[in-house]
Design an enzyme around this catalytic site. Structure first.
Site, mmCIF file in Angstrom:
data_model
loop_
_atom_site.group_PDB
_atom_site.id
_atom_site.type_symbol
_atom_site.label_atom_id
_atom_site.label_comp_id
_atom_site.label_asym_id
_atom_site.label_seq_id
_atom_site.Cartn_x
_atom_site.Cartn_y
_atom_site.Cartn_z
ATOM 1 C CB CYS A 1 76.565 -38.343 5.885
ATOM 2 S SG CYS A 1 75.966 -40.043 5.865
ATOM 3 N NE ARG B 1 74.616 -33.096 3.297
ATOM 4 C CZ ARG B 1 75.090 -32.993 2.066
ATOM 5 N NH1 ARG B 1 74.956 -31.859 1.411
ATOM 6 N NH2 ARG B 1 75.664 -34.003 1.459
ATOM 7 C CD1 TRP C 1 70.037 -42.217 5.750
ATOM 8 C CD2 TRP C 1 69.446 -40.626 7.189
ATOM 9 N NE1 TRP C 1 68.672 -42.256 5.877
ATOM 10 C CE2 TRP C 1 68.283 -41.285 6.746
ATOM 11 C CE3 TRP C 1 69.320 -39.585 8.102
ATOM 12 C CZ2 TRP C 1 67.004 -40.945 7.194
ATOM 13 C CZ3 TRP C 1 68.048 -39.242 8.536
ATOM 14 C CH2 TRP C 1 66.916 -39.910 8.088
ATOM 15 C CG ASN D 1 79.332 -37.377 3.744
ATOM 16 O OD1 ASN D 1 79.267 -37.700 4.916
ATOM 17 N ND2 ASN D 1 79.123 -36.131 3.344
ATOM 18 N N GLY D 2 79.236 -41.522 1.830
ATOM 19 C CA GLY D 2 79.296 -42.463 0.725
ATOM 20 C C GLY D 2 79.288 -43.897 1.208
ATOM 21 C CD GLU E 1 57.006 -32.725 -6.606
ATOM 22 O OE1 GLU E 1 57.547 -32.057 -5.703
ATOM 23 O OE2 GLU E 1 57.490 -33.792 -7.043
ATOM 24 C CE LYS F 1 57.792 -31.527 -2.547
ATOM 25 N NZ LYS F 1 58.237 -32.730 -3.176
ATOM 26 C CD GLU G 1 59.027 -35.449 -0.451
ATOM 27 O OE1 GLU G 1 60.020 -36.178 -0.650
ATOM 28 O OE2 GLU G 1 58.799 -34.435 -1.119
ATOM 29 C CG HIS H 1 42.225 -49.679 -17.490
ATOM 30 N ND1 HIS H 1 41.671 -50.561 -18.391
ATOM 31 C CD2 HIS H 1 42.154 -48.459 -18.082
ATOM 32 C CE1 HIS H 1 41.301 -49.914 -19.482
ATOM 33 N NE2 HIS H 1 41.586 -48.626 -19.317
ATOM 34 C CE LYS I 1 66.884 -29.782 -0.752
ATOM 35 N NZ LYS I 1 65.459 -29.609 -1.085
#
Length: 610
Positions: free
Chosen positions: A2, A27, A76, A102-103, A482, A486, A489, A505, A605
């Site tokens: 947040c 964020r 968030w 935040n948290g 990666e 990308k 997301e 396999h 973020k």
């Protein structure tokens, strides 16, 4: 995850709070709010589910919110769904105290049950509201005393901003495991969870440490420890320009940051190569210490973890030491084998990632020496590490990392070359050759970026594939991880990355006519092996887009449907070139799907909760 902004001064607070919140949008958030105090209007709270422009519209509809002191927040959702009532700020039942947070308060249920037993009525489903109500419970006219009692009662991670109507000339800030900075101005002071929120107003900042409490007025800032003993804080100057946190004519921050990679890499490399040698910011790692290492543990999350995957190949080849890559969120719970001869290499863009921070502390507890790679000067991981190397990427605003990943990679190359030179595990001529190639890397990145239009064209061909598989071997596999992240997301498409040899396999059962496979085959030693795997998927009807180096393009073009090339470079440095076209492909696919590229859904973020 947040965002927090606080302001106390002589100007109207609301416009500054809203501006700061806009600068924290990257964020990630689902609701926003402000609390402002005015002597005639009292404590005024405006908050809403949705974007900051919705909040700004509500403030404007009220004719503005008067007052020169206030708090702002972007939330968030963790406890309680996104809604107006669950948005911050939260206010005590008597309307006297406003709190942003935040948290996560881990023991909120226990505290809530206790407060309800005393007759307190809760308005929201959040863990944060217990802080506001508990402050009211302890408040007896001394807000600092009430804050310390609350902090000794709550458990978990927090960055807190507190405004009490009984002392309307001051804000209170407190932190534990969640970042919070203080900004110093002429006739005003600010607090924020990120320097981007305040850089427009001040470049003079300090970083609160765990357990510290700050008291801010227009003219003074006092910082205390958990027992209200005064603490002297070092001021730091933020030297990047405001324009670095603005789009500069690009449609999205992500595209801007992709295009900034040559400069970011150059800025990270150049000061550390002097007279043909790598110089690691004065770090002391003698040859006998390096020779005695039993293991290098790389600890990271997300894209930084993928840097670690590439680093494993590089460092083991250069140093001939075992390298283990661990997800930070798993490290503490796997009973890791760490000794005083272990080097823990911790990688984090923000320097505040809670999983990585906790894992780093565990590695230190077990005796490891910690070398961190971070982008944010003064961040918690940077401060608590034994040694730190900064990636001079500048601010990265888009949630999906690009230039931070690239600068972390080049720091790995520098570490590997420096250590190998001291350990004499690399021939002098190869050391000189790689170093020369490394200095040319920014120019070759610019060559890759010149293919933007072709990659956009390829995105237009392939963007409608609902599922994508990335395959590669060795460092190509590491880059594939990666590349897949990308794409998923920011475009929300299903994608997976596999070591190409693992197809037979099990994974090859998922390949059917029309499946998109992106084959990374830039590592020349294993090119033919990867091409054999491409033939396997082609024979089952897959559409294949290939990535290789310019000298191998003709060979690849005989097998795949379309190719993307990168310039030839020393194999160790290939990941730095390979990742860029994959970033661009993900960007353009997401653009064609109409996605919110800079702020993808459900992502943030800086992940500051477990």
């Amino acid at each position: 995850m947040c965002g927090i902004v606080g302001f106390v001064g002589r100007e109207e607070a609301a416009p500054i709070l809203l501006d700061g919140l806009r600068r924290l949008e990257y964020r990630g958030y689902d609701s926003a709010g402000v609390a402002v105090y005015h002597p005639e209007d009292g404590l005024q709270v405006v908050k809403t589910k949705g974007r900051i422009q919705v909040l700004a519209g509500q403030v404007e509809a009220r004719g503005g919110v008067r007052g020169t002191i206030g708090l702002g927040h972007t939330r968030w959702a963790t406890h309680g769904e996104p809604s107006d009532v669950n948005s911050h700020p939260h206010v005590s039942e008597n309307g006297r105290i406003a709190v942003v947070h935040n948290g996560i308060i881990e023991n909120y249920a226990e505290i809530k049950e206790f407060l309800q037993s005393t007759g307190v009525r809760f308005a929201s489903e959040t863990d944060t509201e217990v802080v506001a109500q508990l402050l009211e419970y302890y408040y007896d006219g001394n807000i600092l005393d009430a804050v310390t009692k609350v902090l000794h009662r709550i458990q978990g991670a927090y960055a807190l901003g507190i405004l009490c109507a009984d002392c309307p000339d001051r804000l209170i800030a407190a932190r534990k495991d969640s970042p919070l900075i203080l900004g110093f101005g002429d006739g005003f002071h600010v607090m924020a969870s990120d320097v981007t929120a305040v850089i427009k107003y001040t470049r003079d900042v300090c970083y609160l440490d765990d357990g510290e409490i700050a008291e801010l007025t227009a003219d003074h800032v006092w910082v205390y420890d958990a027992y209200l003993r005064p603490v002297q804080k070092e001021h730091r100057h933020v030297d990047w320009e405001i324009s670095a946190a603005e789009k500069g004519g690009y449609e999205h921050f992500m595209l801007k940051e992709i295009m900034e990679q040559p400069k970011a890499v150059r800025d990270t490399i150049s000061p550390r190569i002097q007279n043909g040698e790598v110089v690691l910011d004065g770090l002391d790692y003698p040859a006998d210490y390096l020779q005695d290492l039993d293991k290098i543990y790389i600890i990271a999350c997300g894209s930084s973890y993928h840097v670690g995957m590439a680093a494993k190949y590089t460092l083991e080849k250069l140093l001939r030491k075992p390298v283990e890559v661990a997800l930070a969120s798993e490290f503490r719970y796997c009973d890791p084998i760490v000794t005083k001869r272990t080097l823990a290499l911790v990688i984090s863009q923000s320097g505040e990632t809670i999983d990585t921070l906790a894992a780093m502390r565990e590695a230190k507890r077990l005796g490891a020496r910690v070398l961190s790679i971070v982008n944010v000067v003064g961040s918690t991981i940077a401060r608590e590490s034994d040694d730190v190397l900064y990636t001079w990427a500048g601010p990265e605003i888009a949630v999906a990392t690009t230039k931070a990943y690239s600068t972390q990679l080049v720091v790995i190359y520098l570490i590997g070359l420096c250590f190998a030179r001291r350990m004499e595990t690399i021939p002098a001529e190869e050391y000189a050759a790689v170093l020369e190639e490394l200095q040319r890397l920014p120019d070759k990145l610019e060559q890759v970026l010149e293919q933007r239009e072709r990659i956009q064209y390829l995105a237009s061909i392939y963007f409608n594939h609902p599922s994508v598989f990335f395959i590669g071997r060795n460092i190509d596999y590491a880059v594939g991880l990666e590349a897949s992240l990308k794409l998923k997301e920011i475009s929300y498409l299903h994608s997976e990355a596999y070591a190409a040899g693992e197809l037979k396999h099990g994974t090859i059962s998922l390949i059917e006519p029309g499946t998109l496979v992106i084959a990374l085959a830039t590592y020349g030693t294993l090119f033919e092996k990867t091409m054999s795997n491409v033939v396997e998927v082609k024979s089952r009807g897959a559409d294949v887009l290939g990535l290789t180096t310019a000298p191998l393009e003709k060979a690849m073009a005989k097998v795949v449907d379309h190719t993307i090339t990168v310039p030839e470079i020393h194999p160790m440095l290939l990941p730095s070139l390979d990742v860029v076209p994959m970033q661009l492909l993900a960007y353009y696919v997401a653009l064609m799907h109409g996605c919110d590229i800079d702020k993808p859904r459900n992502l943030a973020k800086s992940v500051t909760v477990e």
